[in-house]
Design a protein around this motif. Structure first.
Motif, PDB file in Angstrom:
ATOM      1  N   HIS A  10     -45.287 -44.634-129.203  1.00  0.00           N
ATOM      2  CA  HIS A  10     -46.242 -44.992-130.249  1.00  0.00           C
ATOM      3  C   HIS A  10     -46.993 -46.267-129.858  1.00  0.00           C
ATOM      4  O   HIS A  10     -46.401 -47.249-129.433  1.00  0.00           O
ATOM      5  N   GLY A  11     -48.309 -46.214-129.960  1.00  0.00           N
ATOM      6  CA  GLY A  11     -49.139 -47.367-129.649  1.00  0.00           C
ATOM      7  C   GLY A  11     -49.536 -47.493-128.185  1.00  0.00           C
ATOM      8  O   GLY A  11     -50.387 -48.316-127.854  1.00  0.00           O
ATOM      9  N   GLU A  12     -48.928 -46.698-127.306  1.00  0.00           N
ATOM     10  CA  GLU A  12     -49.282 -46.742-125.885  1.00  0.00           C
ATOM     11  C   GLU A  12     -50.644 -46.076-125.670  1.00  0.00           C
ATOM     12  O   GLU A  12     -51.132 -45.324-126.502  1.00  0.00           O
ATOM     13  N   HIS A  36     -52.838 -43.906-128.297  1.00  0.00           N
ATOM     14  CA  HIS A  36     -54.289 -44.075-128.280  1.00  0.00           C
ATOM     15  C   HIS A  36     -54.796 -43.286-127.076  1.00  0.00           C
ATOM     16  O   HIS A  36     -54.417 -43.583-125.941  1.00  0.00           O
TER      17      HIS A  36
END
Length: 193
Positions: A10-12, A36
Motif C-alpha cells: 500500500h502506498g508504493e 500508485h
C-alpha cells in the motif's frame, strides 16, 4: 518449489507497461492493493484510460522504472516485456511478466472478495486460466456476507488471545469454515497455518 507470500505494498509506486486487457486486469489489482500506478503505452484500453492512474501515452523508456517498487510487463511484444523485466529486476523491483512468468518474481493470483473475505487462487505459472476458474468456483461456495462477517469477527477475537487460546480459537474457526465450505484445508492470514 514456490512460496506464496502476501505483501502489503500500500502506498508504493507501480509501473504497468502496456495498455491492453492484461494491463487493465493487473492495474485494477494494483489499485485495489493501494498502489500508485503509472501506465506507459502508446494506446490504452478505454477502461484502463478511465482508471485513477498516471498515464503516459508513449512507448516505454528505461527512465520509467525510476522509483517504482512493482513493475508489470504487459505489452503484446515479448522483446519489450523482456527488456522491461530485465531492467526492473536489475533495479530491485518486483516484476510480473505477463508473457513468461518465469522471467518475473511476482504472480497475480485470481482474487475474489466478498465482505470480509478475500480468496486468492493460484495454479502457478503454467495454468493461469485454471486459477481463474478455481477462483470463480470457490467464490460460488462462499456463504452469505453475514456469515463471512461473523467468521472475520471470530478471527479478530482469537488474535487478541494468549498464544495457546489463540491457536485453539483459530483451529476451531478453520474447522468450521472447512465444514461449511466442504474444503479439505483452510489457511487464515495472520493466524495458524
Amino acid at each position: 518449489m514456490s512460496l506464496a507470500a502476501f505483501l502489503d505494498l500500500h502506498g508504493e509506486r507501480a509501473l504497468v507497461v502496456g495498455g491492453g486487457r492484461v494491463a487493465l486486469r493487473r492495474t485494477r489489482t494494483l489499485l485495489e492493493a493501494g498502489l500508485h500506478v503509472t501506465v506507459v503505452a502508446p494506446d490504452l484500453h478505454p477502461e484502463l484510460a478511465a482508471l485513477p492512474v498516471e498515464v503516459l501515452r508513449r512507448p516505454y523508456g528505461p527512465d520509467d522504472l525510476r522509483g517504482k517498487r512493482v513493475v508489470v510487463c504487459a505489452t503484446d511484444r515479448s522483446d519489450v516485456n523482456d527488456a522491461v523485466a530485465a531492467g526492473a529486476r536489475a533495479a530491485g523491483a518486483l516484476v510480473s511478466h505477463a508473457g513468461d512468468a518465469a522471467k518475473g518474481n511476482l504472480r497475480f493470483p485470481a482474487v475474489t472478495r466478498r465482505g470480509a473475505v478475500q480468496v486468492a487462487v493460484s495454479s502457478g505459472r503454467e495454468l493461469p486460466l485454471l486459477a481463474q476458474a478455481l477462483g470463480e468456483r470457490v467464490a460460488g461456495l462462499l456463504p452469505a456476507e453475514a456469515t463471512l462477517d461473523a467468521w472475520a469477527a471470530r478471527r479478530e477475537q482469537a488474535l487478541t488471545l494468549p498464544a495457546a487460546e489463540r491457536e485453539q480459537g483459530l483451529a476451531g474457526l478453520r474447522a468450521d469454515i472447512r465444514a461449511a465450505l466442504g474444503l479439505p484445508d483452510v489457511r487464515l492470514a495472520g493466524g495458524a497455518a
